[in-house]
Each structure stands twice: as structure tokens, then as C-alpha cells.
Design an enzyme around this catalytic site. Sequence first.
Site, PDB file in Angstrom:
ATOM      1  N   MET A  99     -56.695 -13.622 -56.730  1.00 29.83           N
ATOM      2  CA  MET A  99     -57.046 -12.421 -55.949  1.00 29.83           C
ATOM      3  C   MET A  99     -56.049 -12.308 -54.808  1.00 29.83           C
ATOM      4  O   MET A  99     -55.786 -13.291 -54.130  1.00 29.83           O
ATOM      5  CB  MET A  99     -58.455 -12.523 -55.356  1.00 29.83           C
ATOM      6  CG  MET A  99     -59.600 -12.436 -56.324  1.00 29.83           C
ATOM      7  SD  MET A  99     -61.181 -12.138 -55.475  1.00 29.83           S
ATOM      8  CE  MET A  99     -61.204 -13.425 -54.234  1.00 29.83           C
ATOM      9  N   HIS A 100     -55.523 -11.098 -54.619  1.00 27.16           N
ATOM     10  CA  HIS A 100     -54.612 -10.928 -53.494  1.00 27.16           C
ATOM     11  C   HIS A 100     -54.625  -9.522 -52.913  1.00 27.16           C
ATOM     12  O   HIS A 100     -54.087  -9.317 -51.826  1.00 27.16           O
ATOM     13  CB  HIS A 100     -53.176 -11.247 -53.937  1.00 27.16           C
ATOM     14  CG  HIS A 100     -52.587 -10.202 -54.832  1.00 27.16           C
ATOM     15  ND1 HIS A 100     -52.916 -10.094 -56.171  1.00 27.16           N
ATOM     16  CD2 HIS A 100     -51.703  -9.196 -54.584  1.00 27.16           C
ATOM     17  CE1 HIS A 100     -52.253  -9.079 -56.698  1.00 27.16           C
ATOM     18  NE2 HIS A 100     -51.514  -8.525 -55.772  1.00 27.16           N
ATOM     19  N   ARG A 101     -55.221  -8.557 -53.589  1.00 22.31           N
ATOM     20  CA  ARG A 101     -55.124  -7.169 -53.127  1.00 22.31           C
ATOM     21  C   ARG A 101     -55.906  -6.967 -51.833  1.00 22.31           C
ATOM     22  O   ARG A 101     -57.029  -7.455 -51.691  1.00 22.31           O
ATOM     23  CB  ARG A 101     -55.623  -6.204 -54.205  1.00 22.31           C
ATOM     24  CG  ARG A 101     -54.703  -6.168 -55.413  1.00 22.31           C
ATOM     25  CD  ARG A 101     -54.984  -5.025 -56.349  1.00 22.31           C
ATOM     26  NE  ARG A 101     -54.008  -5.043 -57.438  1.00 22.31           N
ATOM     27  CZ  ARG A 101     -52.807  -4.475 -57.381  1.00 22.31           C
ATOM     28  NH1 ARG A 101     -52.442  -3.816 -56.298  1.00 22.31           N
ATOM     29  NH2 ARG A 101     -51.976  -4.547 -58.400  1.00 22.31           N
TER      30      ARG A 101
END
Length: 381
Positions: A221-223
Site C-alpha cells: 500500500m502506498h497511495r
Amino acid sequence: MSDKNKYREGPIICVVGARPNFMKMAPILRALAQQTPPLSVLLVHTGQHYDRDMSDKLFDDLRLPRPDINLEVGSASHAVQTAEVMRRFEPIIDTHQPSCIVVVGDVNSTLACTLVAVKKGILVAHVEAGLRSNDRAMPEEINRILTDQIADRLYTTERSAEGNLKREGIEADRLCFVGNVMIDSLVHSRANALNFLETLRLSGVDHSQFGVGKAYGVVTMHRPSNVDQPDILRGLLETLAEVSQKLPLIFALHPRTRANIEKFKLSFLIDSVRMVLLPPQGYLEMLGLMVDASVVLTDSGGLQEETTALGVPCLTLRENTERPITIEQGTNTLVGTDRQAIISGVDLILSGKGKHGKIPELWDGNAAERIANDLAQWIQK
């Protein structure tokens, strides 16, 4: 000769700015070198995202040559970063007088270098054109739309992209359907992918709960929409903790995600022997993790494509995707951030009823060759 082809003898400048660009550009560079005669190429790294150790390893994993030029722009706001790439890229154009530039994907560097080249009368080819999430709150969506409007040659990865571009008024003779260069890198590298147990060992992780062949899931996850708001991030981490009771999870933590978990004091939610935390992984390590996974939970566009090519079920933690073919034909399912949708998706996959999918058209490992063949002819017109 058109005004936009005044430097017919100049090199092709290939631009990369962030990690996903490397996977797309590596096969293109190999294909350009295999042309007869080989096409002259200059590789420019804007430095939009740059970690020396990780970048060096990524170049090695992909057998990608070191950049000829690094603009060393670094992180900043979208406006500052885009402006700084433009400021530093313009002298490169003036000095080397390229026959064209090739940009890939949808990062700020893609749009910035396209703007400079177009205003200088230089041809621009955009690889991975026409993908749309229809969510203009995503900065990448703005980059995609604007780049496609002003680029001269648009290489598409899936048939739906052509429809998107035509609806936006782009002429059919600017389009060329070539397939997905991301899959070229996967096909080229799969034999060298590290086994997931080896990846855990190299990361210094106690992997005793991971027996050979035992089911596990992979998480990334990075958004900003998922990790920058404490309530959303907390809900996702609570859901992942629940999923980890069904199967162990390997969570490759993006620096932004790790920083926000610490900032919002949520570390206790991922402190579990059923959730193995890893730093950002190299390309071959990540590929190995996905190959053997029961499911991948992610908000990454690239991983949606790679899981479809690998036949691995993917649950995308977003409300939309610019890669609809991974849902229509592949192994991808949109679940957003809804706890029940995520849990139900995992349960369905673990029951053996998840999507099996198929490999989309022209995702065959030869997209870069098609691009190089077309590019060689196009720049001489």
C-alpha cells in the site's frame, strides 16, 4: 521533413523518473539496441524517486544500463517537482538535439519532459497511453490525459485505451496497439525471481511459520488516498490484521506507509507473528513473492498487471482502476477499503473460487520489440 523532426540524426532520449518506469523502459532499451543498425539512445533519469541502494539493485535486476544523465530532481510537491524536471530537462534537449523522446507511464516526469519536448518541436512517443481511471483526483490521471493530448505517437497496452483516446479527440493515426512492456520485464526476469523463503531469509526474518508450499498473501500500500488519512489507514490495517488470521501476510512496507503508521501511532495493528513486515523489495524479490502467493492485496497499478500475467488472484484496495482489462480478463477484483468486501474477497479465493483469468492480448513478452520496430520507421517519416 516536418518541423517536429528537425533532428532526424539525433539520439532517442528515453526518460525514467520512478521505479515503475524502470520495468517498462528496460525491455524497450534492449529492443532499440537490437535494431539494424542499433538506434542511438540516451537514458535520462530525472531522479524523481531516488534511493541509491534500491535504484542500483533495480538496474541490476532488470539488466538496465545506468543512466547517461541523472537530473537528481528529488522529492517535492507536484508543482515544484514538475517545474524542476522541466527546468533541468530543457538543456538536455538543447545539447543533444534528439530525434524524439520516449516517455512511459504517468509520473510527473512523464508530463514534464513531454511538455519541454513538444514546446521545443521534438517528437514524443508515450508508452502506456490511454489508460484511464476516470478519477481526476489522482495526480497520475492528470498526467496521463495531458501527456496523451500533446504526444505524437501513442503506444497502448490494451484495446480499451484506444476507445479512451478517440473519445478525447485523438486521431487514430497517432495510435499503435503494442501490448504491455511491463509483462516483457516479467517474462524476461521470471526465471531469476527469488523464492519467497530466500527473500525472507535475506531480510533477516524468522520465517518458521512459512512452510514450503504454505499459503500466504502479499500486501503493498502506498497511495495517499489509502495511507495519508488516519481513519482510512487504521481501517485497512485492522482489516489486514483480520485477514492475517486466515493466512499469513507478507507486507512490503513503502516508506510513506511506514512513516504514517508511526505518525498515527498504529504500529500495534501490524505487530503480529502472522504479518511479516519487510522493507521495500527489489524487483526479483517482489516477483518471487507474488509467484508463490495465494493472493496479493495492493493499491499498485503495476501489481494488478503482474498478478494477471502470473495468474495470481489480486484484490485491489482502490475504488477504481486505470487497468480495467485486469478485471475484465485477468485475476483482479476491486474491493476498495471496505472491510467486508476485502474479507469476502479473501474467503472466496481461499475457497478455490477466486478468479483464474486469462492472459490479455499481446501480453506476450514482445511488446518492446513491436515498439522498437514501429519507432524506427516512425521517426524517419
